[in-house]
Design a protein around this motif. Structure first.
Motif, PDB file in Angstrom:
ATOM      1  N   GLY A 158      15.463  -0.909   0.925  1.00 53.21           N
ATOM      2  CA  GLY A 158      13.915  -1.051   0.875  1.00 53.21           C
ATOM      3  C   GLY A 158      13.378  -1.749  -0.153  1.00 53.21           C
ATOM      4  N   ARG A 159      14.172  -2.190  -1.265  1.00 52.70           N
ATOM      5  CA  ARG A 159      13.428  -2.916  -2.480  1.00 52.70           C
ATOM      6  C   ARG A 159      13.563  -4.399  -1.814  1.00 52.70           C
ATOM      7  NH1 ARG A 159      14.471  -0.972  -7.921  1.00 52.70           N
ATOM      8  NH2 ARG A 159      15.497   0.998  -7.946  1.00 52.70           N
ATOM      9  N   GLY A 160      14.407  -4.785  -1.001  1.00 51.01           N
ATOM     10  CA  GLY A 160      14.284  -6.297  -0.502  1.00 51.01           C
ATOM     11  C   GLY A 160      13.377  -6.274   0.659  1.00 51.01           C
ATOM     12  N   THR A 161      13.453  -5.313   1.615  1.00 46.03           N
ATOM     13  CA  THR A 161      12.514  -5.420   2.740  1.00 46.03           C
ATOM     14  C   THR A 161      11.067  -5.313   2.623  1.00 46.03           C
ATOM     15  OG1 THR A 161      12.908  -3.185   3.360  1.00 46.03           O
ATOM     16  CG2 THR A 161      14.362  -4.655   4.266  1.00 46.03           C
ATOM     17  N   GLU A 162      10.832  -4.870   1.485  1.00 42.28           N
ATOM     18  CA  GLU A 162       9.561  -4.714   1.018  1.00 42.28           C
ATOM     19  C   GLU A 162       8.863  -6.109   0.765  1.00 42.28           C
ATOM     20  OE1 GLU A 162       6.715  -1.749   0.164  1.00 42.28           O
ATOM     21  OE2 GLU A 162       7.896  -1.583   1.842  1.00 42.28           O
ATOM     22  N   ILE A 163       9.778  -6.855   0.124  1.00 41.90           N
ATOM     23  CA  ILE A 163       9.294  -8.155  -0.181  1.00 41.90           C
ATOM     24  C   ILE A 163       9.425  -9.211   0.939  1.00 41.90           C
ATOM     25  CG2 ILE A 163       9.790 -10.341  -1.700  1.00 41.90           C
ATOM     26  CD1 ILE A 163       9.192  -7.670  -3.146  1.00 41.90           C
ATOM     27  N   VAL A 164      10.267  -8.958   1.886  1.00 45.77           N
ATOM     28  CA  VAL A 164      10.077  -9.717   3.042  1.00 45.77           C
ATOM     29  C   VAL A 164       8.975  -9.391   3.847  1.00 45.77           C
ATOM     30  CG1 VAL A 164      11.192  -9.937   5.271  1.00 45.77           C
ATOM     31  CG2 VAL A 164      12.703 -10.084   3.125  1.00 45.77           C
ATOM     32  N   ALA A 165       8.755  -8.193   3.791  1.00 51.28           N
ATOM     33  CA  ALA A 165       7.556  -7.778   4.825  1.00 51.28           C
ATOM     34  C   ALA A 165       6.220  -7.922   4.317  1.00 51.28           C
ATOM     35  CB  ALA A 165       7.542  -6.314   5.147  1.00 51.28           C
ATOM     36  N   SER A 166       6.211  -7.976   2.965  1.00 50.47           N
ATOM     37  CA  SER A 166       4.835  -8.496   2.411  1.00 50.47           C
ATOM     38  C   SER A 166       4.697  -9.953   2.622  1.00 50.47           C
ATOM     39  CB  SER A 166       4.826  -8.210   0.838  1.00 50.47           C
ATOM     40  OG  SER A 166       5.845  -8.735   0.159  1.00 50.47           O
ATOM     41  N   HIS A 167       5.601 -10.811   2.409  1.00 50.23           N
ATOM     42  CA  HIS A 167       5.486 -12.158   2.578  1.00 50.23           C
ATOM     43  C   HIS A 167       5.230 -12.322   4.036  1.00 50.23           C
ATOM     44  CE1 HIS A 167       8.267 -13.426  -0.998  1.00 50.23           C
ATOM     45  NE2 HIS A 167       7.287 -13.035  -1.187  1.00 50.23           N
TER      46      HIS A 167
END
Length: 324
Positions: free
Chosen positions: A56-65
């Motif tokens: 979730g740490r990485g997908t939070e960044i992906v999804a916010s972008h």
């Protein structure tokens, strides 16, 4: 240090941007387990969040972008945990998430992906077949493809674990990191080598899925034909060249562990730490079990990276052979 694809400044920014539910997970010395292993064992518990893994740490960044660009459609291939995490992050931002997974992936993970409102497509074969199908979907539909470990957001999201490790009050000599595609190993490794270069970075992979470790040792990409491990979360056959280049810059060692050591590690985490973990999360303990002398009397951190496990299989692995 030689430059990886990662940026510590971007990692610090990512740490601020990630939903607090995924940040600052518990880090503590587990005295009972450390006594059995002959070292000070510090557990970094990445299962204490809504998707029970670090992804979730990485997908939070992906999804916010994606949210910033008004893009609404995204696809990924997953052994289960990335798909859950992307579905969770996407649902919070009204994204249309498609996850491609193998039919043989743990049912627990597949069920959770569906429950998080993602579209789930199953393919025959392993994770590499799922990756090929995800690429096809992205090209055909003109949508964003999230490629775990290749996409820098997945690495820098995982790298925030490294920030929390090096900025903690716990003294650490060695950090043990489960090695699959390489997002966590390269991300955490980058931070550790830049901010705490005295700390040894040791990556751990199953003997039955050795592609990235063999590639690290040979300093070139080595593909394998098959996978034979219960640690589905790290079971890739085709290392990504760019990720291998980063790994070569930050890893001090990469070791392979036997299946019986992984199972014993899961059992010890349950018995002495009260933790139910998936096989990938026990790789660090397995590495200590196979080379106790190397880690004797050291302060070791192991990242317990996931707890999404099929409970029927877990009981078979962990409870088998018990005498009472």
């Amino acid at each position: 240090m030689p430059q990886t694809r990662l940026s510590t400044a971007r990692i610090r920014a990512a740490h601020k941007a990630i939903n607090p539910l995924f940040r600052n997970t518990p880090l503590y010395p587990c005295e009972p387990l450390g006594q059995h292993l002959g070292c000070t064992l510090n557990i970094k518990l990445e299962t204490a969040n809504p998707v029970r893994c670090f992804k979730g740490r990485g997908t939070e960044i992906v999804a916010s972008h994606l949210d910033d660009t008004n893009a609404k459609d995204v696809v990924c291939a997953s052994a289960g945990n990335l798909g859950q995490a992307l579905a969770w992050s996407g649902r919070a931002r009204n994204l249309n998430v498609t996850v491609v997974a193998s039919r043989s992936a743990p049912a627990t993970k597949l069920d959770r992906i569906r429950a998080l409102d993602a579209t789930l497509e199953l393919v025959d074969g392993d994770i590499e077949m799922a990756r090929e199908r995800a690429v096809d979907i992205a090209r055909h539909n003109g949508i964003r493809l999230v490629e775990d470990s290749l996409d820098i957001e997945t690495c820098e999201g995982a790298a925030t674990i490294g920030l929390e490790l090096v900025e903690s009050a716990q003294p650490i000599d060695t950090v043990l990191i489960a090695l699959g595609g390489g997002a966590m190993a390269t991300g955490v490794g980058h931070v550790v080598k830049e901010l705490a270069p005295h700390v040894e970075v040791v990556c751990v992979q199953p003997l039955g899925a050795p592609a990235m470790t063999r590639s690290w040792r040979e300093k070139r990409v080595i593909n394998t034909d098959s996978i034979n491990t219960i640690a589905d979360g790290v079971a890739g056959r085709r290392p990504i060249p760019e990720v291998l280049e980063d790994l070569l810059l930050v890893a001090d060692d990469a070791v392979l562990v036997k299946e019986e050591s992984i199972v014993q590690g899961m059992r010890m985490l349950f018995d002495h730490a009260g933790l139910v973990v998936e096989p990938s999360a026990a790789l660090g303990v397995a590495a200590i079990l196979e080379d106790r002398e190397r880690f004797a009397n050291k302060s070791v951190a192991t990242i317990v990276c996931g707890g999404n496990v099929n409970m029927d299989a877990y009981h078979q692995w962990v409870m088998a052979g018990r005498t009472g």
